[in-house]
Design a protein around this motif. Structure first.
Motif, PDB file in Angstrom:
ATOM      1  N   GLY A  57     -30.622  16.345  56.980  1.00 48.15           N
ATOM      2  CA  GLY A  57     -29.800  16.827  58.087  1.00 48.15           C
ATOM      3  C   GLY A  57     -28.383  16.286  58.070  1.00 48.15           C
ATOM      4  N   PHE A  58     -28.110  15.316  57.224  1.00 45.17           N
ATOM      5  CA  PHE A  58     -26.783  14.713  57.155  1.00 45.17           C
ATOM      6  C   PHE A  58     -26.004  15.268  55.967  1.00 45.17           C
ATOM      7  CE2 PHE A  58     -29.245  11.331  59.293  1.00 45.17           C
ATOM      8  CZ  PHE A  58     -28.493  11.223  60.455  1.00 45.17           C
ATOM      9  N   GLY A  59     -24.678  15.300  56.105  1.00 49.36           N
ATOM     10  CA  GLY A  59     -23.815  15.620  54.981  1.00 49.36           C
ATOM     11  C   GLY A  59     -23.404  17.065  54.841  1.00 49.36           C
ATOM     12  N   HIS A  60     -23.611  17.888  55.853  1.00 53.27           N
ATOM     13  CA  HIS A  60     -23.233  19.302  55.763  1.00 53.27           C
ATOM     14  C   HIS A  60     -21.840  19.517  56.358  1.00 53.27           C
ATOM     15  CE1 HIS A  60     -27.251  20.399  54.464  1.00 53.27           C
ATOM     16  NE2 HIS A  60     -27.711  19.583  55.403  1.00 53.27           N
ATOM     17  N   ALA A  61     -21.155  20.537  55.883  1.00 49.53           N
ATOM     18  CA  ALA A  61     -19.791  20.832  56.340  1.00 49.53           C
ATOM     19  C   ALA A  61     -19.810  21.787  57.537  1.00 49.53           C
ATOM     20  CB  ALA A  61     -18.997  21.455  55.196  1.00 49.53           C
ATOM     21  N   ARG A  62     -18.650  21.941  58.130  1.00 51.08           N
ATOM     22  CA  ARG A  62     -18.370  22.861  59.235  1.00 51.08           C
ATOM     23  C   ARG A  62     -19.010  22.390  60.534  1.00 51.08           C
ATOM     24  NH1 ARG A  62     -15.879  27.315  56.837  1.00 51.08           N
ATOM     25  NH2 ARG A  62     -16.484  27.621  54.676  1.00 51.08           N
ATOM     26  N   TRP A  63     -18.856  23.224  61.570  1.00 46.75           N
ATOM     27  CA  TRP A  63     -19.328  22.834  62.893  1.00 46.75           C
ATOM     28  C   TRP A  63     -20.844  22.710  62.941  1.00 46.75           C
ATOM     29  CZ3 TRP A  63     -22.726  25.791  65.566  1.00 46.75           C
ATOM     30  CH2 TRP A  63     -22.883  27.117  65.150  1.00 46.75           C
ATOM     31  N   TRP A  64     -21.545  23.581  62.215  1.00 42.80           N
ATOM     32  CA  TRP A  64     -23.001  23.501  62.245  1.00 42.80           C
ATOM     33  C   TRP A  64     -23.490  22.250  61.513  1.00 42.80           C
ATOM     34  CZ3 TRP A  64     -25.593  23.527  57.650  1.00 42.80           C
ATOM     35  CH2 TRP A  64     -24.902  24.014  56.534  1.00 42.80           C
ATOM     36  N   ALA A  69     -26.040  17.162  62.037  1.00 43.50           N
ATOM     37  CA  ALA A  69     -25.973  15.705  61.897  1.00 43.50           C
ATOM     38  C   ALA A  69     -26.240  15.021  63.242  1.00 43.50           C
ATOM     39  CB  ALA A  69     -24.616  15.286  61.357  1.00 43.50           C
ATOM     40  N   GLY A  70     -25.728  15.583  64.329  1.00 45.87           N
ATOM     41  CA  GLY A  70     -25.995  15.018  65.650  1.00 45.87           C
ATOM     42  C   GLY A  70     -27.473  15.080  66.004  1.00 45.87           C
ATOM     43  N   LEU A  71     -28.100  16.220  65.735  1.00 50.44           N
ATOM     44  CA  LEU A  71     -29.536  16.350  65.988  1.00 50.44           C
ATOM     45  C   LEU A  71     -30.323  15.396  65.101  1.00 50.44           C
ATOM     46  CD1 LEU A  71     -31.902  17.859  67.334  1.00 50.44           C
ATOM     47  CD2 LEU A  71     -31.777  19.497  65.446  1.00 50.44           C
ATOM     48  N   SER A  72     -29.939  15.290  63.844  1.00 45.80           N
ATOM     49  CA  SER A  72     -30.613  14.371  62.921  1.00 45.80           C
ATOM     50  C   SER A  72     -30.447  12.926  63.360  1.00 45.80           C
ATOM     51  CB  SER A  72     -30.073  14.550  61.505  1.00 45.80           C
ATOM     52  OG  SER A  72     -30.332  15.848  61.045  1.00 45.80           O
ATOM     53  N   ALA A  73     -29.264  12.584  63.878  1.00 42.97           N
ATOM     54  CA  ALA A  73     -29.024  11.217  64.356  1.00 42.97           C
ATOM     55  C   ALA A  73     -29.921  10.892  65.550  1.00 42.97           C
ATOM     56  CB  ALA A  73     -27.558  11.039  64.736  1.00 42.97           C
ATOM     57  N   VAL A  74     -30.046  11.844  66.474  1.00 39.06           N
ATOM     58  CA  VAL A  74     -30.912  11.613  67.636  1.00 39.06           C
ATOM     59  C   VAL A  74     -32.369  11.497  67.199  1.00 39.06           C
ATOM     60  CG1 VAL A  74     -31.775  12.682  69.756  1.00 39.06           C
ATOM     61  CG2 VAL A  74     -29.330  12.649  69.296  1.00 39.06           C
ATOM     62  N   ASP A 127     -23.361  10.060  58.284  1.00 42.00           N
ATOM     63  CA  ASP A 127     -22.980  11.421  57.903  1.00 42.00           C
ATOM     64  C   ASP A 127     -21.830  11.415  56.897  1.00 42.00           C
ATOM     65  OD1 ASP A 127     -23.356  14.315  58.287  1.00 42.00           O
ATOM     66  OD2 ASP A 127     -21.315  14.225  59.092  1.00 42.00           O
ATOM     67  N   ALA A 128     -20.859  10.532  57.094  1.00 36.79           N
ATOM     68  CA  ALA A 128     -19.737  10.447  56.143  1.00 36.79           C
ATOM     69  C   ALA A 128     -20.231  10.011  54.765  1.00 36.79           C
ATOM     70  CB  ALA A 128     -18.680   9.482  56.671  1.00 36.79           C
ATOM     71  N   PHE A 129     -21.159   9.058  54.728  1.00 36.46           N
ATOM     72  CA  PHE A 129     -21.726   8.642  53.441  1.00 36.46           C
ATOM     73  C   PHE A 129     -22.463   9.797  52.783  1.00 36.46           C
ATOM     74  CE2 PHE A 129     -25.268   7.184  50.896  1.00 36.46           C
ATOM     75  CZ  PHE A 129     -24.628   6.355  49.997  1.00 36.46           C
ATOM     76  N   ALA A 130     -23.198  10.571  53.583  1.00 41.12           N
ATOM     77  CA  ALA A 130     -23.942  11.702  53.014  1.00 41.12           C
ATOM     78  C   ALA A 130     -22.986  12.766  52.476  1.00 41.12           C
ATOM     79  CB  ALA A 130     -24.858  12.296  54.072  1.00 41.12           C
ATOM     80  N   ARG A 131     -21.869  12.995  53.173  1.00 39.15           N
ATOM     81  CA  ARG A 131     -20.883  13.969  52.670  1.00 39.15           C
ATOM     82  C   ARG A 131     -20.245  13.476  51.384  1.00 39.15           C
ATOM     83  NH1 ARG A 131     -17.833  17.217  57.289  1.00 39.15           N
ATOM     84  NH2 ARG A 131     -19.556  17.349  58.754  1.00 39.15           N
ATOM     85  N   TRP A 132     -19.907  12.193  51.354  1.00 40.54           N
ATOM     86  CA  TRP A 132     -19.319  11.625  50.146  1.00 40.54           C
ATOM     87  C   TRP A 132     -20.345  11.621  49.016  1.00 40.54           C
ATOM     88  CZ3 TRP A 132     -20.700   6.915  47.748  1.00 40.54           C
ATOM     89  CH2 TRP A 132     -19.876   6.564  46.676  1.00 40.54           C
TER      90      TRP A 132
END
Length: 146
Positions: A57-64, A69-74, A127-132
């Motif tokens: 759920g982490f590391g995806h682009a755009r608003w979705w 990432a917010g849902l995955s964090a919760v 999330d930033a680590f997952a994007r990187w």
């Protein structure tokens, strides 16, 4: 089981470990009574397992991607707290039914703005680590640990 998932789970475990210090020191009135002994290790373990479950759920682009990432964090926070509380319950009192106390600790800790800020920064870091990590070349985990 990819290396990406394992790396993301490790970073999520690190985030849970950091947030556990905030929970003990800045949490709500009930969360401040959590014993220091073992809570940080249990929080790391719980966040690591929960991070492995929701790593994709982490590391995806755009608003979705941010929404996911917010849902995955919760979800990682709730799952990690239940796992950590159950682990501490088994080790301390021999009862795995202590997992519900993790959800109570989250609800109580949410009353502290400093803890919520710590949690938010830690989850943005995951999330930033997952994007990187999506563009970085990580070595396979089996090559690191033998």
């Amino acid at each position: 089981m990819t290396s990406q998932r394992m790396y993301r789970a490790g970073v999520c475990g690190l985030a849970g470990w950091i947030v556990s210090f905030g929970l003990v020191h800045w949490g709500g009135p009930m969360a401040r009574h959590i014993p220091d002994q073992g809570v940080h290790l249990a929080a790391f373990w719980g966040a690591l397992v929960a991070g492995f479950i929701v790593a994709s759920g982490f590391g995806h682009a755009r608003w979705w991607g941010w929404a996911l990432a917010g849902l995955s964090a919760v979800l990682a926070t709730v799952f990690g707290a239940i796992i950590a509380a159950a682990t501490m319950g088994v080790l301390a009192v021999g009862s795995p039914s202590a997992g519900a106390l993790g959800v109570i600790a989250i609800a109580d800790g949410a009353s502290s703005p400093l803890l919520v800020l710590t949690w938010g920064v830690a989850m943005v870091g995951v999330d930033a680590f997952a994007r990187w990590g999506a563009v970085a070349r990580f070595p396979p985990v089996k090559d690191i640990f033998g």
